[in-house]
Write a protein that holds these residues in place. Sequence first.
Motif, PDB file in Angstrom:
ATOM      1  N   LEU A 111      37.415 -48.932 -39.878  1.00  0.00           N
ATOM      2  CA  LEU A 111      36.881 -49.381 -38.598  1.00  0.00           C
ATOM      3  C   LEU A 111      37.999 -49.776 -37.633  1.00  0.00           C
ATOM      4  CD1 LEU A 111      33.817 -51.489 -39.835  1.00  0.00           C
ATOM      5  CD2 LEU A 111      33.818 -49.157 -38.915  1.00  0.00           C
ATOM      6  N   GLY A 112      39.034 -50.421 -38.172  1.00  0.00           N
ATOM      7  CA  GLY A 112      40.157 -50.829 -37.330  1.00  0.00           C
ATOM      8  C   GLY A 112      40.926 -49.656 -36.760  1.00  0.00           C
ATOM      9  N   GLY A 113      40.857 -48.515 -37.441  1.00  0.00           N
ATOM     10  CA  GLY A 113      41.575 -47.338 -36.973  1.00  0.00           C
ATOM     11  C   GLY A 113      41.053 -46.781 -35.671  1.00  0.00           C
ATOM     12  N   PHE A 114      39.831 -47.158 -35.284  1.00  0.00           N
ATOM     13  CA  PHE A 114      39.277 -46.652 -34.039  1.00  0.00           C
ATOM     14  C   PHE A 114      39.833 -47.375 -32.817  1.00  0.00           C
ATOM     15  CE2 PHE A 114      36.241 -45.150 -37.137  1.00  0.00           C
ATOM     16  CZ  PHE A 114      36.028 -43.858 -36.709  1.00  0.00           C
ATOM     17  N   TRP A 115      40.592 -48.421 -33.036  1.00  0.00           N
ATOM     18  CA  TRP A 115      41.280 -49.082 -31.930  1.00  0.00           C
ATOM     19  C   TRP A 115      42.712 -48.552 -31.874  1.00  0.00           C
ATOM     20  CZ3 TRP A 115      41.348 -51.311 -27.498  1.00  0.00           C
ATOM     21  CH2 TRP A 115      42.467 -52.027 -27.064  1.00  0.00           C
ATOM     22  N   VAL A 116      43.038 -47.876 -30.804  1.00  0.00           N
ATOM     23  CA  VAL A 116      44.393 -47.382 -30.588  1.00  0.00           C
ATOM     24  C   VAL A 116      45.013 -48.253 -29.510  1.00  0.00           C
ATOM     25  CG1 VAL A 116      45.809 -45.409 -29.938  1.00  0.00           C
ATOM     26  CG2 VAL A 116      43.686 -45.040 -31.201  1.00  0.00           C
ATOM     27  N   SER A 117      45.998 -49.053 -29.880  1.00  0.00           N
ATOM     28  CA  SER A 117      46.584 -50.028 -28.962  1.00  0.00           C
ATOM     29  C   SER A 117      47.230 -49.335 -27.765  1.00  0.00           C
ATOM     30  CB  SER A 117      47.631 -50.871 -29.690  1.00  0.00           C
ATOM     31  OG  SER A 117      48.342 -51.678 -28.770  1.00  0.00           O
ATOM     32  N   PRO A 118      46.757 -49.616 -26.547  1.00  0.00           N
ATOM     33  CA  PRO A 118      47.408 -49.029 -25.366  1.00  0.00           C
ATOM     34  C   PRO A 118      48.810 -49.567 -25.143  1.00  0.00           C
ATOM     35  CG  PRO A 118      45.704 -50.597 -24.714  1.00  0.00           C
ATOM     36  CD  PRO A 118      45.594 -50.438 -26.197  1.00  0.00           C
ATOM     37  N   ARG A 119      49.103 -50.729 -25.732  1.00  0.00           N
ATOM     38  CA  ARG A 119      50.460 -51.275 -25.592  1.00  0.00           C
ATOM     39  C   ARG A 119      51.438 -50.501 -26.464  1.00  0.00           C
ATOM     40  NH1 ARG A 119      51.210 -57.667 -25.987  1.00  0.00           N
ATOM     41  NH2 ARG A 119      50.041 -57.393 -24.037  1.00  0.00           N
ATOM     42  N   ARG A 120      51.019 -50.189 -27.685  1.00  0.00           N
ATOM     43  CA  ARG A 120      51.900 -49.441 -28.595  1.00  0.00           C
ATOM     44  C   ARG A 120      51.883 -47.944 -28.287  1.00  0.00           C
ATOM     45  NH1 ARG A 120      50.271 -50.708 -34.545  1.00  0.00           N
ATOM     46  NH2 ARG A 120      51.972 -49.209 -34.862  1.00  0.00           N
ATOM     47  N   HIS A 121      50.778 -47.437 -27.762  1.00  0.00           N
ATOM     48  CA  HIS A 121      50.649 -46.004 -27.484  1.00  0.00           C
ATOM     49  C   HIS A 121      50.138 -45.823 -26.054  1.00  0.00           C
ATOM     50  CE1 HIS A 121      51.183 -45.414 -31.796  1.00  0.00           C
ATOM     51  NE2 HIS A 121      50.205 -46.293 -32.007  1.00  0.00           N
ATOM     52  N   PRO A 122      50.955 -46.165 -25.055  1.00  0.00           N
ATOM     53  CA  PRO A 122      50.477 -46.124 -23.668  1.00  0.00           C
ATOM     54  C   PRO A 122      50.109 -44.726 -23.190  1.00  0.00           C
ATOM     55  CG  PRO A 122      52.869 -46.472 -23.756  1.00  0.00           C
ATOM     56  CD  PRO A 122      52.362 -46.621 -25.159  1.00  0.00           C
ATOM     57  N   ASP A 123      50.819 -43.694 -23.666  1.00  0.00           N
ATOM     58  CA  ASP A 123      50.501 -42.346 -23.205  1.00  0.00           C
ATOM     59  C   ASP A 123      49.110 -41.928 -23.646  1.00  0.00           C
ATOM     60  OD1 ASP A 123      52.904 -42.165 -21.951  1.00  0.00           O
ATOM     61  OD2 ASP A 123      53.813 -40.764 -23.375  1.00  0.00           O
ATOM     62  N   PHE A 124      48.741 -42.291 -24.865  1.00  0.00           N
ATOM     63  CA  PHE A 124      47.393 -41.992 -25.349  1.00  0.00           C
ATOM     64  C   PHE A 124      46.364 -42.734 -24.502  1.00  0.00           C
ATOM     65  CE2 PHE A 124      43.693 -42.768 -28.052  1.00  0.00           C
ATOM     66  CZ  PHE A 124      43.459 -41.512 -28.590  1.00  0.00           C
ATOM     67  N   GLY A 125      46.648 -43.998 -24.185  1.00  0.00           N
ATOM     68  CA  GLY A 125      45.726 -44.791 -23.373  1.00  0.00           C
ATOM     69  C   GLY A 125      45.528 -44.206 -21.983  1.00  0.00           C
ATOM     70  N   TRP A 126      46.626 -43.772 -21.354  1.00  0.00           N
ATOM     71  CA  TRP A 126      46.506 -43.198 -20.015  1.00  0.00           C
ATOM     72  C   TRP A 126      45.810 -41.846 -20.048  1.00  0.00           C
ATOM     73  CZ3 TRP A 126      46.466 -45.906 -15.930  1.00  0.00           C
ATOM     74  CH2 TRP A 126      47.236 -47.050 -15.815  1.00  0.00           C
ATOM     75  N   ALA A 127      46.043 -41.062 -21.095  1.00  0.00           N
ATOM     76  CA  ALA A 127      45.340 -39.781 -21.228  1.00  0.00           C
ATOM     77  C   ALA A 127      43.833 -40.020 -21.361  1.00  0.00           C
ATOM     78  CB  ALA A 127      45.864 -39.001 -22.433  1.00  0.00           C
ATOM     79  N   PHE A 128      43.459 -41.068 -22.092  1.00  0.00           N
ATOM     80  CA  PHE A 128      42.042 -41.421 -22.243  1.00  0.00           C
ATOM     81  C   PHE A 128      41.452 -41.827 -20.889  1.00  0.00           C
ATOM     82  CE2 PHE A 128      38.528 -44.288 -22.935  1.00  0.00           C
ATOM     83  CZ  PHE A 128      37.854 -43.752 -24.015  1.00  0.00           C
ATOM     84  N   VAL A 129      42.152 -42.697 -20.160  1.00  0.00           N
ATOM     85  CA  VAL A 129      41.670 -43.167 -18.856  1.00  0.00           C
ATOM     86  C   VAL A 129      41.536 -41.999 -17.884  1.00  0.00           C
ATOM     87  CG1 VAL A 129      42.288 -44.545 -16.835  1.00  0.00           C
ATOM     88  CG2 VAL A 129      42.523 -45.513 -19.123  1.00  0.00           C
ATOM     89  N   SER A 130      42.525 -41.103 -17.919  1.00  0.00           N
ATOM     90  CA  SER A 130      42.502 -39.952 -17.022  1.00  0.00           C
ATOM     91  C   SER A 130      41.274 -39.082 -17.251  1.00  0.00           C
ATOM     92  CB  SER A 130      43.779 -39.122 -17.213  1.00  0.00           C
ATOM     93  OG  SER A 130      43.736 -37.950 -16.420  1.00  0.00           O
ATOM     94  N   ARG A 131      41.039 -38.721 -18.491  1.00  0.00           N
ATOM     95  CA  ARG A 131      39.880 -37.868 -18.787  1.00  0.00           C
ATOM     96  C   ARG A 131      38.579 -38.601 -18.475  1.00  0.00           C
ATOM     97  NH1 ARG A 131      38.115 -33.463 -23.073  1.00  0.00           N
ATOM     98  NH2 ARG A 131      39.671 -32.368 -21.861  1.00  0.00           N
ATOM     99  N   LEU A 132      38.488 -39.871 -18.806  1.00  0.00           N
ATOM    100  CA  LEU A 132      37.272 -40.644 -18.535  1.00  0.00           C
ATOM    101  C   LEU A 132      36.948 -40.639 -17.047  1.00  0.00           C
ATOM    102  CD1 LEU A 132      35.123 -42.608 -19.819  1.00  0.00           C
ATOM    103  CD2 LEU A 132      36.640 -44.458 -19.120  1.00  0.00           C
ATOM    104  N   GLY A 133      37.965 -40.845 -16.199  1.00  0.00           N
ATOM    105  CA  GLY A 133      37.726 -40.893 -14.759  1.00  0.00           C
ATOM    106  C   GLY A 133      37.291 -39.561 -14.191  1.00  0.00           C
ATOM    107  N   VAL A 134      38.008 -38.488 -14.541  1.00  0.00           N
ATOM    108  CA  VAL A 134      37.674 -37.162 -14.011  1.00  0.00           C
ATOM    109  C   VAL A 134      36.280 -36.745 -14.460  1.00  0.00           C
ATOM    110  CG1 VAL A 134      38.276 -34.710 -14.056  1.00  0.00           C
ATOM    111  CG2 VAL A 134      40.074 -36.435 -13.811  1.00  0.00           C
ATOM    112  N   MET A 135      35.958 -36.970 -15.733  1.00  0.00           N
ATOM    113  CA  MET A 135      34.651 -36.573 -16.251  1.00  0.00           C
ATOM    114  C   MET A 135      33.524 -37.407 -15.642  1.00  0.00           C
ATOM    115  SD  MET A 135      35.208 -34.044 -18.389  1.00  0.00           S
ATOM    116  CE  MET A 135      33.842 -33.946 -19.525  1.00  0.00           C
ATOM    117  N   LEU A 136      33.768 -38.713 -15.468  1.00  0.00           N
ATOM    118  CA  LEU A 136      32.719 -39.577 -14.922  1.00  0.00           C
ATOM    119  C   LEU A 136      32.399 -39.190 -13.481  1.00  0.00           C
ATOM    120  CD1 LEU A 136      30.829 -41.954 -15.294  1.00  0.00           C
ATOM    121  CD2 LEU A 136      32.697 -43.493 -14.649  1.00  0.00           C
ATOM    122  N   GLY A 137      33.425 -38.939 -12.671  1.00  0.00           N
ATOM    123  CA  GLY A 137      33.180 -38.514 -11.302  1.00  0.00           C
ATOM    124  C   GLY A 137      32.398 -37.214 -11.245  1.00  0.00           C
ATOM    125  N   TYR A 138      32.754 -36.283 -12.119  1.00  0.00           N
ATOM    126  CA  TYR A 138      32.074 -34.984 -12.160  1.00  0.00           C
ATOM    127  C   TYR A 138      30.599 -35.151 -12.520  1.00  0.00           C
ATOM    128  CZ  TYR A 138      31.083 -30.174 -13.722  1.00  0.00           C
ATOM    129  OH  TYR A 138      30.545 -28.925 -13.903  1.00  0.00           O
TER     130      TYR A 138
END
Length: 307
Positions: A111-138
């Motif tokens: 269960l803990g593995g589903f949390w990916v720390s944006p502090r330790r892995h910022p590129d993954f976090g920004w990629a997630f935010v990017s896709r979420l925003g583009v898809m939500l607007g669409y």
Amino acid sequence: MQFIMNGYQAALTAAMPDRVPVARYGTFSALVGLGVPLGTIAAALIIGGVPGTKFGLDGVIGGFGGRFAGENGYYLTAAVIVVAALVFVVLSPDRDARDLPREPFSLREFLGGFWVSPRRHPDFGWAFVSRLGVMLGYFIVLTYNLYLLADYIKVPPQELLPTVGFLMVVNALCTVAATVLLGPLADRVGRVKPFVFASGTVAALALALPMLWPTQGGMLTYNIVGGMAFGAYMAVDIALITKVLPRAADVGKDMGVINIANAGPQILAPTLAGWIVAAGGYEALFPVAAAVSLVGALGVLRVRSVR
């Protein structure tokens, strides 16, 4: 359906970084991205075709087509899903992993593995935010497409369904064209981030076209420009995501987390769009959706490890 189909998609998406060379990510990302528009067109034909035309099953199998599409189209769709899954499993089997070392199962670690720390892995976090925003607007605009045409563009009732079907197919065809072109081009150039940013930005700006041009011509232009931009985005964004996954051992899990950025907007968009329409009318959907998508497109600029 959301639970099963997003599980299906997450598991399927995880196969790409496991099996595809990094140098071919753009091409294979485009192939994966093709599934969305081609599936849209196929579903339209199976369920009944483009309303007001003879391009659906009505035209393919004559008089039987109307009853078949109306009553059994969903069963045929379900059969296609099962057959596609079986074809993938049989023709592209998993590598034998029985001899690989395995850690003892721990529910807490799972269960803990589903949390990916944006502090330790910022590129993954920004990629997630990017896709979420583009898809939500669409999806904010796509969810209310029928009502926008009826109440905002003022399409006559007798023309409404044919217009919806026509725009849907135009959008899907433009998405296919952009997807086919952009994936191999990104591989040839050797960079994906500029393509993700440019396509996401154009997709966001295209959402404002019907606000500035509230006619059927404006909606057609939006579906052409927006379809091409969204197709280009889908062609290269998966390639970027696969390059920012935190650990090779967690590819399947991390691609599942990223899939939340696909499924989440489909769930949130209807409610958010309803609130927006209630507060500002249908015309308010376009600037809000454009702003959300633009924030998502800008998010990819914060990804540092991918060119």
